[in-house]
Design a protein around this motif. Structure first.
Motif, PDB file in Angstrom:
ATOM      1  N   TRP A 146     -55.755  31.653  -8.749  1.00 51.64           N
ATOM      2  CA  TRP A 146     -56.826  30.892  -8.506  1.00 51.64           C
ATOM      3  C   TRP A 146     -57.854  30.907  -9.820  1.00 51.64           C
ATOM      4  N   CYS A 147     -58.706  29.601  -9.897  1.00 46.96           N
ATOM      5  CA  CYS A 147     -59.748  29.804 -10.764  1.00 46.96           C
ATOM      6  C   CYS A 147     -60.686  28.907 -10.007  1.00 46.96           C
ATOM      7  N   ALA A 148     -62.009  28.943 -10.623  1.00 47.82           N
ATOM      8  CA  ALA A 148     -62.956  28.182 -10.057  1.00 47.82           C
ATOM      9  C   ALA A 148     -63.555  27.474 -11.096  1.00 47.82           C
ATOM     10  N   TYR A 149     -64.111  26.389 -10.283  1.00 45.20           N
ATOM     11  CA  TYR A 149     -64.669  25.116 -11.071  1.00 45.20           C
ATOM     12  C   TYR A 149     -65.886  24.477 -10.533  1.00 45.20           C
ATOM     13  N   GLN A 150     -67.090  24.678 -11.023  1.00 47.02           N
ATOM     14  CA  GLN A 150     -68.213  24.254 -10.616  1.00 47.02           C
ATOM     15  C   GLN A 150     -68.636  24.644  -8.980  1.00 47.02           C
ATOM     16  N   GLY A 151     -68.146  26.001  -9.006  1.00 48.91           N
ATOM     17  CA  GLY A 151     -68.493  26.627  -7.524  1.00 48.91           C
ATOM     18  C   GLY A 151     -67.514  26.731  -6.600  1.00 48.91           C
ATOM     19  N   ILE A 152     -66.378  25.735  -6.889  1.00 44.63           N
ATOM     20  CA  ILE A 152     -65.181  25.634  -5.885  1.00 44.63           C
ATOM     21  C   ILE A 152     -64.045  26.563  -6.615  1.00 44.63           C
ATOM     22  N   ILE A 153     -63.472  27.069  -5.678  1.00 46.09           N
ATOM     23  CA  ILE A 153     -62.021  27.825  -6.279  1.00 46.09           C
ATOM     24  C   ILE A 153     -60.969  26.998  -5.853  1.00 46.09           C
ATOM     25  N   TYR A 154     -59.949  26.969  -6.956  1.00 40.39           N
ATOM     26  CA  TYR A 154     -58.818  26.187  -6.659  1.00 40.39           C
ATOM     27  C   TYR A 154     -57.510  26.995  -6.835  1.00 40.39           C
ATOM     28  N   ASP A 155     -56.357  26.705  -5.766  1.00 42.92           N
ATOM     29  CA  ASP A 155     -55.226  27.446  -5.955  1.00 42.92           C
ATOM     30  C   ASP A 155     -54.163  26.725  -7.167  1.00 42.92           C
ATOM     31  N   VAL A 156     -53.940  27.263  -8.133  1.00 41.40           N
ATOM     32  CA  VAL A 156     -53.301  26.512  -9.204  1.00 41.40           C
ATOM     33  C   VAL A 156     -51.684  27.196  -9.446  1.00 41.40           C
ATOM     34  N   SER A 157     -51.493  28.039  -8.291  1.00 42.23           N
ATOM     35  CA  SER A 157     -50.268  28.700  -8.318  1.00 42.23           C
ATOM     36  C   SER A 157     -48.943  27.816  -8.391  1.00 42.23           C
ATOM     37  N   ALA A 158     -49.007  26.581  -7.971  1.00 46.91           N
ATOM     38  CA  ALA A 158     -48.058  25.811  -7.895  1.00 46.91           C
ATOM     39  C   ALA A 158     -47.680  25.112  -9.352  1.00 46.91           C
ATOM     40  N   SER A 159     -48.778  25.283  -9.932  1.00 45.23           N
ATOM     41  CA  SER A 159     -48.408  24.664 -11.476  1.00 45.23           C
ATOM     42  C   SER A 159     -47.859  25.564 -12.610  1.00 45.23           C
ATOM     43  N   ARG A 160     -46.666  25.012 -13.190  1.00 46.71           N
ATOM     44  CA  ARG A 160     -45.997  25.588 -14.009  1.00 46.71           C
ATOM     45  C   ARG A 160     -46.764  26.026 -15.340  1.00 46.71           C
ATOM     46  N   LEU A 161     -47.892  25.378 -15.512  1.00 43.49           N
ATOM     47  CA  LEU A 161     -48.671  25.463 -16.558  1.00 43.49           C
ATOM     48  C   LEU A 161     -49.712  26.765 -16.335  1.00 43.49           C
ATOM     49  N   TRP A 162     -49.627  27.498 -15.562  1.00 41.48           N
ATOM     50  CA  TRP A 162     -50.410  28.565 -14.808  1.00 41.48           C
ATOM     51  C   TRP A 162     -49.440  29.879 -14.533  1.00 41.48           C
ATOM     52  N   ARG A 163     -48.429  29.799 -15.250  1.00 47.07           N
ATOM     53  CA  ARG A 163     -47.421  30.841 -14.948  1.00 47.07           C
ATOM     54  C   ARG A 163     -48.080  32.231 -15.511  1.00 47.07           C
ATOM     55  N   ASN A 164     -47.966  33.284 -14.801  1.00 43.75           N
ATOM     56  CA  ASN A 164     -48.643  34.362 -14.979  1.00 43.75           C
ATOM     57  C   ASN A 164     -50.034  34.484 -15.333  1.00 43.75           C
ATOM     58  N   GLY A 165     -50.588  33.514 -14.885  1.00 41.23           N
ATOM     59  CA  GLY A 165     -52.010  33.509 -14.633  1.00 41.23           C
ATOM     60  C   GLY A 165     -52.734  33.029 -16.083  1.00 41.23           C
ATOM     61  N   LYS A 166     -52.014  32.562 -16.995  1.00 37.89           N
ATOM     62  CA  LYS A 166     -52.366  32.082 -18.400  1.00 37.89           C
ATOM     63  C   LYS A 166     -52.297  30.502 -18.490  1.00 37.89           C
ATOM     64  N   HIS A 167     -53.308  29.923 -19.016  1.00 34.64           N
ATOM     65  CA  HIS A 167     -52.861  28.727 -19.333  1.00 34.64           C
ATOM     66  C   HIS A 167     -53.497  28.345 -20.877  1.00 34.64           C
ATOM     67  N   TYR A 168     -52.727  28.442 -21.539  1.00 35.30           N
ATOM     68  CA  TYR A 168     -53.331  28.031 -22.903  1.00 35.30           C
ATOM     69  C   TYR A 168     -54.217  29.459 -23.436  1.00 35.30           C
ATOM     70  N   GLU A 169     -55.337  29.269 -23.674  1.00 42.52           N
ATOM     71  CA  GLU A 169     -56.314  30.386 -23.996  1.00 42.52           C
ATOM     72  C   GLU A 169     -57.356  30.535 -22.703  1.00 42.52           C
ATOM     73  N   HIS A 170     -56.778  30.178 -21.504  1.00 42.14           N
ATOM     74  CA  HIS A 170     -57.640  30.237 -20.473  1.00 42.14           C
ATOM     75  C   HIS A 170     -57.024  31.158 -19.436  1.00 42.14           C
ATOM     76  N   TRP A 171     -57.726  32.176 -18.680  1.00 37.76           N
ATOM     77  CA  TRP A 171     -57.159  32.938 -17.814  1.00 37.76           C
ATOM     78  C   TRP A 171     -57.483  32.692 -16.440  1.00 37.76           C
ATOM     79  N   ALA A 172     -56.709  33.036 -15.306  1.00 37.60           N
ATOM     80  CA  ALA A 172     -56.948  32.772 -14.177  1.00 37.60           C
ATOM     81  C   ALA A 172     -57.732  33.793 -13.517  1.00 37.60           C
ATOM     82  N   GLY A 173     -58.446  33.561 -12.331  1.00 39.27           N
ATOM     83  CA  GLY A 173     -59.241  34.776 -11.633  1.00 39.27           C
ATOM     84  C   GLY A 173     -60.508  34.815 -12.203  1.00 39.27           C
ATOM     85  N   GLN A 174     -61.038  33.486 -12.829  1.00 35.79           N
ATOM     86  CA  GLN A 174     -62.165  33.475 -13.391  1.00 35.79           C
ATOM     87  C   GLN A 174     -62.940  32.278 -13.174  1.00 35.79           C
TER      88      GLN A 174
END
Length: 82
Positions: free
Chosen positions: A28-56
């Motif tokens: 999960w990650c949040a944007y403008q106060g809303i939390i989104y489930d990005v689990s289905a995205s292959r770009l977020w495998r292991n909770g990392k997307h380029y230099e961005h980390w999930a859970g924040q």
């Protein structure tokens, strides 16, 4: 993006941090106060997307992203960051 946030469950930053892709299956990650489930995205495998980390909250980081906030329309809103 129009989301009725009153229908979403509240989560704290600590609860969001647990959904970082390493502690649980949820990514999960949040944007403008809303939390989104990005689990289905292959770009977020292991909770990392380029230099961005999930859970924040990624609101401030989106300024440097090569896309706009429309990217969050691809993912289900699962909560509200409080």
């Amino acid at each position: 993006m129009s989301i009725d946030s009153s229908l979403l469950k509240n989560y704290t930053r600590s609860q969001l941090a647990l959904r970082n892709g390493s502690d649980r299956e949820e990514i999960w990650c949040a944007y403008q106060g809303i939390i989104y489930d990005v689990s289905a995205s292959r770009l977020w495998r292991n909770g990392k997307h380029y230099e961005h980390w999930a859970g924040q909250d990624l609101t401030a980081e989106l300024v440097d992203a090569p896309h706009a906030d429309w990217v969050f329309t691809r993912f289900p809103a699962v909560g509200r960051l409080v």
